[in-house]
Motif scaffolding. Structure first.
Motif, PDB file in Angstrom:
ATOM      1  N   ILE A   1     -20.713  -8.165  -4.131  1.00  0.00           N
ATOM      2  CA  ILE A   1     -19.880  -7.118  -4.708  1.00  0.00           C
ATOM      3  C   ILE A   1     -18.787  -6.731  -3.724  1.00  0.00           C
ATOM      4  CG2 ILE A   1     -21.801  -6.277  -6.103  1.00  0.00           C
ATOM      5  CD1 ILE A   1     -21.978  -3.834  -4.261  1.00  0.00           C
ATOM      6  N   THR A   2     -17.822  -5.986  -4.210  1.00  0.00           N
ATOM      7  CA  THR A   2     -16.697  -5.569  -3.391  1.00  0.00           C
ATOM      8  C   THR A   2     -16.297  -4.160  -3.793  1.00  0.00           C
ATOM      9  OG1 THR A   2     -14.469  -6.222  -2.631  1.00  0.00           O
ATOM     10  CG2 THR A   2     -14.964  -6.547  -4.970  1.00  0.00           C
ATOM     11  N   GLY A   3     -15.226  -3.658  -3.193  1.00  0.00           N
ATOM     12  CA  GLY A   3     -14.738  -2.329  -3.518  1.00  0.00           C
ATOM     13  C   GLY A   3     -13.439  -2.416  -4.291  1.00  0.00           C
ATOM     14  N   ALA A   4     -13.148  -1.392  -5.063  1.00  0.00           N
ATOM     15  CA  ALA A   4     -11.902  -1.360  -5.828  1.00  0.00           C
ATOM     16  C   ALA A   4     -10.685  -1.375  -4.914  1.00  0.00           C
ATOM     17  CB  ALA A   4     -11.877  -0.126  -6.725  1.00  0.00           C
ATOM     18  N   HIS A   5     -10.875  -1.037  -3.627  1.00  0.00           N
ATOM     19  CA  HIS A   5      -9.754  -0.986  -2.691  1.00  0.00           C
ATOM     20  C   HIS A   5      -9.276  -2.367  -2.244  1.00  0.00           C
ATOM     21  CE1 HIS A   5     -13.221  -1.468   0.015  1.00  0.00           C
ATOM     22  NE2 HIS A   5     -12.379  -1.908   0.931  1.00  0.00           N
ATOM     23  N   VAL A   6     -10.074  -3.402  -2.473  1.00  0.00           N
ATOM     24  CA  VAL A   6      -9.707  -4.742  -2.001  1.00  0.00           C
ATOM     25  C   VAL A   6      -8.687  -5.348  -2.965  1.00  0.00           C
ATOM     26  CG1 VAL A   6     -10.560  -7.026  -1.382  1.00  0.00           C
ATOM     27  CG2 VAL A   6     -11.970  -4.993  -0.938  1.00  0.00           C
ATOM     28  N   PRO A   7      -7.575  -5.896  -2.453  1.00  0.00           N
ATOM     29  CA  PRO A   7      -6.514  -6.432  -3.326  1.00  0.00           C
ATOM     30  C   PRO A   7      -7.008  -7.533  -4.259  1.00  0.00           C
ATOM     31  CG  PRO A   7      -5.718  -6.206  -1.077  1.00  0.00           C
ATOM     32  CD  PRO A   7      -7.195  -5.961  -1.027  1.00  0.00           C
ATOM     33  N   ASP A   8      -6.414  -7.584  -5.442  1.00  0.00           N
ATOM     34  CA  ASP A   8      -6.812  -8.560  -6.453  1.00  0.00           C
ATOM     35  C   ASP A   8      -6.689  -9.990  -5.947  1.00  0.00           C
ATOM     36  OD1 ASP A   8      -7.007  -6.280  -7.954  1.00  0.00           O
ATOM     37  OD2 ASP A   8      -5.584  -6.891  -9.505  1.00  0.00           O
ATOM     38  N   ASP A   9      -5.598 -10.290  -5.223  1.00  0.00           N
ATOM     39  CA  ASP A   9      -5.375 -11.676  -4.789  1.00  0.00           C
ATOM     40  C   ASP A   9      -6.428 -12.120  -3.780  1.00  0.00           C
ATOM     41  OD1 ASP A   9      -3.960  -9.902  -2.860  1.00  0.00           O
ATOM     42  OD2 ASP A   9      -3.418 -11.797  -1.897  1.00  0.00           O
ATOM     43  N   VAL A  10      -6.927 -11.183  -2.972  1.00  0.00           N
ATOM     44  CA  VAL A  10      -7.950 -11.523  -1.979  1.00  0.00           C
ATOM     45  C   VAL A  10      -9.263 -11.885  -2.682  1.00  0.00           C
ATOM     46  CG1 VAL A  10      -9.379 -10.610  -0.098  1.00  0.00           C
ATOM     47  CG2 VAL A  10      -6.920 -10.146  -0.144  1.00  0.00           C
ATOM     48  N   VAL A  11      -9.662 -11.060  -3.641  1.00  0.00           N
ATOM     49  CA  VAL A  11     -10.909 -11.328  -4.366  1.00  0.00           C
ATOM     50  C   VAL A  11     -10.777 -12.615  -5.182  1.00  0.00           C
ATOM     51  CG1 VAL A  11     -12.513 -10.467  -6.111  1.00  0.00           C
ATOM     52  CG2 VAL A  11     -11.555  -8.904  -4.409  1.00  0.00           C
ATOM     53  N   TYR A  12      -9.628 -12.823  -5.785  1.00  0.00           N
ATOM     54  CA  TYR A  12      -9.397 -14.061  -6.550  1.00  0.00           C
ATOM     55  C   TYR A  12      -9.544 -15.288  -5.650  1.00  0.00           C
ATOM     56  CZ  TYR A  12      -6.864 -17.866  -8.775  1.00  0.00           C
ATOM     57  OH  TYR A  12      -6.513 -19.101  -9.273  1.00  0.00           O
ATOM     58  N   GLU A  13      -8.899 -15.253  -4.496  1.00  0.00           N
ATOM     59  CA  GLU A  13      -8.925 -16.403  -3.581  1.00  0.00           C
ATOM     60  C   GLU A  13     -10.338 -16.676  -3.080  1.00  0.00           C
ATOM     61  OE1 GLU A  13      -6.540 -18.449  -2.639  1.00  0.00           O
ATOM     62  OE2 GLU A  13      -4.605 -17.430  -2.564  1.00  0.00           O
ATOM     63  N   ILE A  14     -11.071 -15.626  -2.756  1.00  0.00           N
ATOM     64  CA  ILE A  14     -12.429 -15.804  -2.238  1.00  0.00           C
ATOM     65  C   ILE A  14     -13.355 -16.321  -3.340  1.00  0.00           C
ATOM     66  CG2 ILE A  14     -14.456 -14.548  -1.378  1.00  0.00           C
ATOM     67  CD1 ILE A  14     -12.568 -12.906   0.360  1.00  0.00           C
TER      68      ILE A  14
END
Length: 337
Positions: free
Chosen positions: A268-281
């Motif tokens: 899981i992650t936080g809403a504060h993490v940018p969309d592109d970072v979560v997408y790439e990971i």
């Protein structure tokens, strides 16, 4: 005139350096795991290593991830909601409790939590002394009154969920029914080996290195308890937990399968993490599953087709983008509003 030319050249040089620095800028993030003796830590380290190799070494828009230890799922929900880390490995049920403010987070919802994917199964593994386990099932726990046990680290998801199970099988006051102490995975295995404990619970992926240590060191003196079908039905009713079989010979001195229960562990992650970072990971993980599965045996269960298994909280938009690209049907309730 020469002075102006030199000044212009200096400004131009600084601009070039600044642009290069911006291109090479690295965004650093933390993933919170658990103690080093369980499965959360090596899984988190594996994910962080993959991100560094694939996203941290490219020429621009570099993304790095580093793993940190914690007390486990309950701790990770608080760490992530307070933005002391950016990603975390958490039990599905504890994620649900945290987001909706129920269970162990009653009245204190953590609405900034976002799911990415199911990783592996979190499995109940209780090791008991042979003389205290005549049936070899969880029914033997009912005779453990006053015995010295470790069910988990303090406030860990493993501890809290095991206490919930004890209530469901008829042990009304699990906090005081046994003589509890609180330790990490490795420490509790060593305490059992040294004769200081009568039993230990290891809620983690399979195999668990601390379970291997205890079963090998005490082969012939201990056994891992199974759930009876009736008991398994009781503890899984109305929860994300379900039946799970640990294959024979997963651990030393374990010639028969262990019938137990498991729930998905989530990234899981936080809403504060940018969309592109979560997408790439997310994309990097699923495009490199063979690497992740080589990190820890528990990740053999990870697959794009089961990525949403056990998820009851909204997905991060970056993960949604990837799943839509690869054709995964996302239930409307998992889309963040």
């Amino acid at each position: 005139m020469k002075l102006k030319s030199k000044l212009f050249a200096a400004i131009l040089g600084l601009s070039v350096v600044g642009a290069a620095s911006a291109q090479a800028e690295t965004r650093d993030y933390l993933i919170s795991t658990a103690g080093t003796g369980g499965s959360f830590y090596p899984v988190g380290v594996g994910i962080a290593t993959l991100v560094k190799l694939k996203l941290g070494t490219r020429p621009e828009n570099q993304i790095n991830l580093s793993a940190i230890t914690s007390q486990g799922s309950f701790d990770n929900v608080n760490i992530l909601s307070e933005e002391r880390a950016d990603f975390a490995v958490v039990q599905s049920l504890m994620t649900d409790f945290g987001y909706f403010g129920t269970g162990d987070f009653e009245g204190n919802p953590k609405k900034n939590l976002r799911a990415i994917t199911a990783l592996m199964f979190n499995t109940k593994q209780f090791i008991a002394l042979n003389e205290l386990a005549p049936t070899g099932t969880m029914d033997d726990l009912k005779a453990y009154k006053g015995k010295k046990v470790v069910l988990g680290a303090r406030n860990s998801g493993g501890l809290l969920s095991f206490q919930m199970f004890m209530r469901k099988i008829g042990i009304d006051d699990p906090e005081h029914f046994v003589d509890q102490s609180y330790m990490g995975f490795r420490q509790r295995a060593e305490a059992l080996i040294n004769g200081n404990l009568d039993g230990i619970n290891l809620t983690s992926g399979v195999p668990n290195s601390s379970a291997t240590l205890a079963m090998a060191s005490m082969e012939g003196k201990v056994k891992m308890l199974s759930f009876t079908p009736e008991m398994r039905a009781k503890v899984t009713d109305g929860t994300v937990w379900g039946p799970y079989t640990i294959p024979a010979n997963t651990y030393p001195g374990q010639p028969e399968p262990i019938e137990t229960v498991a729930q998905p562990n989530l990234l899981i992650t936080g809403a504060h993490v940018p969309d592109d970072v979560v997408y790439e990971i997310t994309k990097t993980m699923f495009e490199n599953l063979p690497f992740l599965k080589s990190v820890h045996g528990s990740l053999n269960d990870m697959d794009i087709e089961t990525a949403l298994k056990g998820i009851t909280v909204p997905l991060h938009p970056g993960a949604v983008k990837y799943y839509q690209e690869v054709g995964i049907d996302i239930p409307a309730k998992l889309i963040a509003q």
